[in-house]
Design a protein around this motif. Structure first.
Motif, PDB file in Angstrom:
ATOM      1  N   GLU B 229       0.834  -1.208   0.000  1.00  0.00           N
ATOM      2  CA  GLU B 229       0.000   0.000   0.000  1.00  0.00           C
ATOM      3  C   GLU B 229       0.866   1.254   0.000  1.00  0.00           C
ATOM      4  O   GLU B 229       0.586   2.227  -0.702  1.00  0.00           O
ATOM      5  CB  GLU B 229      -0.882  -0.057   1.242  1.00  0.00           C
ATOM      6  CG  GLU B 229      -1.946   0.972   1.284  1.00  0.00           C
ATOM      7  CD  GLU B 229      -2.798   0.813   2.521  1.00  0.00           C
ATOM      8  OE1 GLU B 229      -2.343   1.190   3.618  1.00  0.00           O
ATOM      9  OE2 GLU B 229      -3.923   0.299   2.401  1.00  0.00           O
ATOM     10  N   MET B 230       1.942   1.226   0.792  1.00  0.00           N
ATOM     11  CA  MET B 230       2.813   2.399   0.888  1.00  0.00           C
ATOM     12  C   MET B 230       3.576   2.606  -0.419  1.00  0.00           C
ATOM     13  O   MET B 230       3.836   3.755  -0.815  1.00  0.00           O
ATOM     14  CB  MET B 230       3.788   2.214   2.064  1.00  0.00           C
ATOM     15  CG  MET B 230       4.436   3.501   2.535  1.00  0.00           C
ATOM     16  SD  MET B 230       3.232   4.689   3.116  1.00  0.00           S
ATOM     17  CE  MET B 230       3.888   6.199   2.420  1.00  0.00           C
ATOM     18  N   VAL B 231       3.920   1.513  -1.079  1.00  0.00           N
ATOM     19  CA  VAL B 231       4.595   1.640  -2.375  1.00  0.00           C
ATOM     20  C   VAL B 231       3.676   2.375  -3.359  1.00  0.00           C
ATOM     21  O   VAL B 231       4.115   3.251  -4.100  1.00  0.00           O
ATOM     22  CB  VAL B 231       4.979   0.243  -2.924  1.00  0.00           C
ATOM     23  CG1 VAL B 231       5.466   0.331  -4.358  1.00  0.00           C
ATOM     24  CG2 VAL B 231       6.065  -0.381  -2.055  1.00  0.00           C
ATOM     25  N   GLU B 232       2.396   2.052  -3.322  1.00  0.00           N
ATOM     26  CA  GLU B 232       1.426   2.745  -4.184  1.00  0.00           C
ATOM     27  C   GLU B 232       1.314   4.219  -3.794  1.00  0.00           C
ATOM     28  O   GLU B 232       1.263   5.088  -4.664  1.00  0.00           O
ATOM     29  CB  GLU B 232       0.053   2.098  -4.056  1.00  0.00           C
ATOM     30  CG  GLU B 232      -0.045   0.762  -4.742  1.00  0.00           C
ATOM     31  CD  GLU B 232      -1.454   0.499  -5.211  1.00  0.00           C
ATOM     32  OE1 GLU B 232      -2.308   0.328  -4.351  1.00  0.00           O
ATOM     33  OE2 GLU B 232      -1.684   0.490  -6.437  1.00  0.00           O
ATOM     34  N   ALA B 233       1.314   4.473  -2.486  1.00  0.00           N
ATOM     35  CA  ALA B 233       1.189   5.861  -2.016  1.00  0.00           C
ATOM     36  C   ALA B 233       2.405   6.693  -2.412  1.00  0.00           C
ATOM     37  O   ALA B 233       2.332   7.918  -2.460  1.00  0.00           O
ATOM     38  CB  ALA B 233       0.996   5.889  -0.508  1.00  0.00           C
ATOM     39  N   LEU B 234       3.525   6.034  -2.698  1.00  0.00           N
ATOM     40  CA  LEU B 234       4.714   6.763  -3.158  1.00  0.00           C
ATOM     41  C   LEU B 234       4.659   7.026  -4.671  1.00  0.00           C
ATOM     42  O   LEU B 234       5.551   7.667  -5.216  1.00  0.00           O
ATOM     43  CB  LEU B 234       5.988   5.981  -2.815  1.00  0.00           C
ATOM     44  CG  LEU B 234       6.357   5.901  -1.328  1.00  0.00           C
ATOM     45  CD1 LEU B 234       7.583   5.024  -1.123  1.00  0.00           C
ATOM     46  CD2 LEU B 234       6.606   7.280  -0.734  1.00  0.00           C
ATOM     47  N   GLY B 235       3.651   6.479  -5.325  1.00  0.00           N
ATOM     48  CA  GLY B 235       3.469   6.804  -6.744  1.00  0.00           C
ATOM     49  C   GLY B 235       3.795   5.674  -7.711  1.00  0.00           C
ATOM     50  O   GLY B 235       3.850   5.900  -8.917  1.00  0.00           O
ATOM     51  N   TYR B 236       4.016   4.470  -7.203  1.00  0.00           N
ATOM     52  CA  TYR B 236       4.347   3.342  -8.084  1.00  0.00           C
ATOM     53  C   TYR B 236       3.102   2.489  -8.332  1.00  0.00           C
ATOM     54  O   TYR B 236       2.332   2.244  -7.403  1.00  0.00           O
ATOM     55  CB  TYR B 236       5.449   2.476  -7.469  1.00  0.00           C
ATOM     56  CG  TYR B 236       6.740   3.214  -7.252  1.00  0.00           C
ATOM     57  CD1 TYR B 236       7.652   3.380  -8.288  1.00  0.00           C
ATOM     58  CD2 TYR B 236       7.056   3.765  -6.007  1.00  0.00           C
ATOM     59  CE1 TYR B 236       8.842   4.067  -8.087  1.00  0.00           C
ATOM     60  CE2 TYR B 236       8.244   4.451  -5.805  1.00  0.00           C
ATOM     61  CZ  TYR B 236       9.130   4.600  -6.846  1.00  0.00           C
ATOM     62  OH  TYR B 236      10.299   5.277  -6.658  1.00  0.00           O
TER      63      TYR B 236
END
Lengths: 241, 342
Positions: B229-236
Motif C-alpha cells: 500500500e505504501m509503495v502505491e502511495a509513493l506513486g508506483y
C-alpha cells in the motif's frame, strides 16, 4: 479566503459493512497548515485514506486543484502531487534509510540540494543514512516518514498523527519541522490529537465527529475559545498545556 | 530543527542475535559434514553431495519465483506446477527441433541447443504467466481460498492442454551429447549435467540477489513485500509490478521445468504438480517471501534427500517433511521470513 487546493464535497466512505464517512465537506486552502481534529473514530484517518485513494469514496467528489481525483488510483493521486504520511509511518523496515529515501523519489534520482535540506531539517536522516530503517527509534522513523514525503516537491502532504506515542522532545522537533515546511510552497493537511501541537502549527481547522465535519474555521479562533473546544471536542486547551 | 534533543540511538545487535541470524547459513555445511560422517566413503559422499546440490538448486530455481510471488502479491499459486510442466514440454520440443545440434559432438552446439530451449521455454511460460495472472489470479487478489481453488483449476487445464498438444504418454528426453556421462574425480563419478545445473542455479541466485539488493526494481519488490500500500502511495503502480514479478516467477518455473526434465530424462504433464510438494516444502522452510531462505532450504532438501536415499531409502520419503517439521519447531516462520504469518 485563500484559493482552495483540495475540496471534498459530500464524501461517503464504506469499509465493509461500516459507513465511516457520512458526507464530509472539507476545504483545504492553498498554503499553510490545515488541521483536522476530532475524537478517536470520528473518521479523520478514513478521510486521509479516501483522499489518497487507499479506500474508495462511495459517494461525493474530491477535487484537487479543480480536477476530480475521486476515482483515480493511488499512484495517480501521488503523481498529481499529494504525499501521504500514514499513522503507522509506513516505513520499509527491511530497507536502509537511504533505500527508503531513494524509493520515495519516484520521479527520478535524489536531488542533492533537497536531500541536504532534509538532512538539516531531520539530522537523524544524515546520521543513520546507511542503517536499516527497522533499527530506528519511533521518533526517527516518524522523521524518516515525513522526510520521504517531502523528498520531491509536493503540493499537498497528508500527515496522520505524527506525534502519536512520541516523547515531548521529539514532538517539539516535529513541530519545528512542520513550521519550517510551512515556509515552503507545500500545503499540509494534518490530522492531530495533540491540540497544543495542532494549535501551534495550524492556520485553519476542521473538526470531525461521526463521519461529518462539524466545525471549520481559523485555528486562532478555536485556540482562543475554550468553550468552543469543550463543545466541539470535549477538551480544553489548558488541559493540554 | 535542532539535533540536541534527538540523541542518535543505534547499537550493534548483540553477539547472540547476530549468531542466531547467521545460523541457518551454517546448516548446509553442517548437514554436509554429518552426511560425510554417516556415509563414511568420501567418493560416495562427493557424488551424493554434488547430486544433492544440483537437485537443490533446480528446486530453488522453481521455488524462487513462487516465494517472491507469495511475498509480494500474497497469492498462493497452486498452479505454479503448470509452468514447470509446460516449460519442460516446450524445451523438449525445441531440443527435438534442434536434434542435429544436440546429437553433435560439438560442446558449443550442445550448449547452444540447451540455451535456446531454456530461452524459448522461459518466454513461453512468461507469457503464459501473463495470461494466468490477468485471467485467473487478478480477480481473486486477497481471497486465499478462491486463489487455491482457481489456481488448482488452472493447473488441471494446463495439464490437459499438454495432453492435447503432446499426448498423454511419458516422453523420454535425451540430454545433448556433451552433457551425458560423468567426470571422475578420484573414485567419485560426478555427472556432467549436475555440474551444469549447479552452475546455472548459483548464477541465478547471485543474479536475483543483485537485482533485489542493487536495483530500483529490486527495492520496489522488497518494499512491496513489506508494505504494498505504501509503495502505491509513493506513486508506483504496484499492480504492474505484480504482473512483472508473476511473469518472471513463471519464466523461472519454466527454466526449472527444462532443467528438471533433462535431469530426470523423462517428462510428463504431471511432473510439475509432483515436484510442487518439494517446492512448497522449500518455500516454507526458507520463510515466505525470502529468496535467501529459499536458497538455503533448497540446498538442505537436496542434500538430505540424496543422503537419506543412500543411507536409508525408506526414510528418504519422509526425510524432507521431517526436516520441515524440525525447522518450523525451531523457527515457526521459516529460516528468513519476509512475510510474517498473520
Amino acid at each position: 479566503m485563500k484559493e482552495p487546493l483540495l475540496t471534498l464535497s459530500g464524501v461517503h466512505t464504506h469499509i465493509g459493512p461500516y459507513h465511516i464517512l457520512q458526507g464530509v465537506d472539507l476545504v483545504v486552502p492553498k498554503g499553510g497548515v490545515s488541521v483536522l481534529l476530532g475524537r478517536n473514530g470520528a473518521g479523520k484517518t478514513t478521510t486521509l485514506r479516501t483522499i489518497m485513494g487507499l479506500w474508495q469514496a462511495s459517494e461525493g467528489t474530491i477535487l484537487f486543484e479543480g480536477q476530480d481525483i475521486t476515482k483515480l488510483p493511488t499512484p495517480e493521486i501521488s503523481r498529481a502531487g499529494i504525499a501521504f504520511v500514514p499513522e503507522d509511518m509506513g516505513i520499509f523496515t527491511d530497507l536502509t534509510v537511504a533505500e527508503n529515501m531513494t524509493l520515495a523519489a519516484a520521479r527520478g534520482p535524489l536531488d542533492p540540494d533537497r536531500l541536504e535540506w532534509i538532512k538539516t531539517l531531520f539530522p537523524p536522516i544524515r546520521t543513520f543514512w546507511e542503517s536499516s530503517a527497522g533499527t530506528l527509534s519511533g521518533g526517527q522513523k516518524q522523521m524518516l516518514s515525513v522526510a520521504r514525503a517531502i523528498i520531491e516537491p509536493r503540493k499537498l502532504i497528508l500527515i496522520d498523527e505524527p506525534t502519536k506515542g512520541l516523547a515531548p522532545a521529539i514532538i517539539k522537533a516535529m513541530s519545528d519541522a512542520l513550521l519550517e515546511l510551512k515556509e515552503t510552497d507545500t500545503t499540509i493537511l494534518l490530522v492531530e490529537q495533540n491540540f497544543s501541537m495542532a494549535s501551534a502549527v495550524g492556520d485553519t481547522v476542521s473538526v470531525m465527529d461521526d463521519g461529518h465535519i462539524v466545525h471549520a474555521g481559523e485555528m486562532a479562533e478555536l485556540a482562543g475559545d475554550a468553550r468552543m473546544q469543550e463543545r466541539l471536542m470535549g477538551l480544553s486547551l489548558e488541559a493540554h498545556q | 530543527m535542532s539535533d540536541t534533543t534527538i540523541k542518535p540511538r543505534i547499537e550493534k545487535a548483540p553477539v547472540l542475535e547476530r549468531i542466531t541470524t547467521a545460523l541457518p547459513i551454517a546448516l548446509v555445511p553442517v548437514l554436509a559434514v554429518l552426511g560425510f560422517v554417516a556415509i563414511g566413503d568420501p567418493a560416495a559422499w562427493l557424488t551424493l553431495t554434488v547430486a544433492g546440490l544440483a537437485m537443490g538448486l533446480m528446486i530453488f530455481i522453481m521455488a524462487s519465483g513462487l516465494t517472491v510471488v507469495f511475498g509480494l502479491m500474497d497469492v498462493i499459486n497452486f498452479g505454479h506446477g503448470a509452468f514447470i510442466s509446460v516449460g519442460a514440454f516446450v524445451g523438449f520440443s525445441i531440443l527435438i527441433w534442434l536434434g542435429g545440434w544436440t546429437a553433435s559432438s560439438s560442446v558449443f552446439l550442445n550448449l547452444a541447443a540447451v540455451f535456446l530451449a531454456i530461452l524459448v521455454s522461459m518466454v513461453a511460460t512468461g507469457l503464459m504467466g501473463y495470461a494466468f495472472e490477468r485471467v485467473i489470479v487478478m480477480p481473486v487478489y486477497g481471497q486465499h481460498l478462491k486463489q487455491i481453488l482457481v489456481t488448482m483449476g488452472g493447473l488441471i487445464v494446463a495439464q490437459q492442454l499438454i495432453h492435447v498438444f503432446w499426448g498423454p504418454d511419458e516422453i523420454h528426453v535425451a540430454r545433448p551429447e556433451s552433457l551425458r556421462g560423468s567426470i571422475v574425480i578420484g573414485e567419485a563419478a560426478i555427472e556432467k549435467y549436475r555440474l551444469v545445473a549447479v552452475g546455472i542455479g548459483v548464477a541465478l541466485f547471485l543474479a536475483m540477489r543483485h537485482v533485489l539488493k542493487s536495483t530500483k526494481i529490486g527495492l520496489l519488490v522488497r518494499a512491496g513485500v513489506e508494505n504494498g500500500e505504501m509503495v502505491e502511495a509513493l506513486g508506483y503502480r504496484i499492480r504492474r509490478l505484480f504482473l512483472i514479478v508473476f511473469m518472471v516467477g513463471s519464466a523461472l518455473a519454466g527454466l526449472g521445468g527444462v532443467m528438471w526434465g533433462l535431469y530426470q530424462e523423462t517428462i510428463t504433464a504431471h511432473m510439475g504438480s509432483e515436484i510442487m510438494v518439494l517446492v512448497f516444502i522449500v518455500v516454507i522452510i526458507g520463510g515466505l517471501g525470502s529468496v535467501e531462505g529459499c536458497f538455503i532450504g533448497a540446498l538442505l532438501v537436496g542434500l538430505l534427500s540424496n543422503y537419506t536415499a543412500f543411507l536409508a531409502p525408506k526414510v528418504a520419503l519422509v526425510s524432507t517433511i521431517a526436516l520441515m517439521v524440525i525447522i518450523l519447531m525451531w523457527r515457526p516462520q521459516g529460516l528468513y521470513p519476509v512475510v510474517k504469518a498473520k
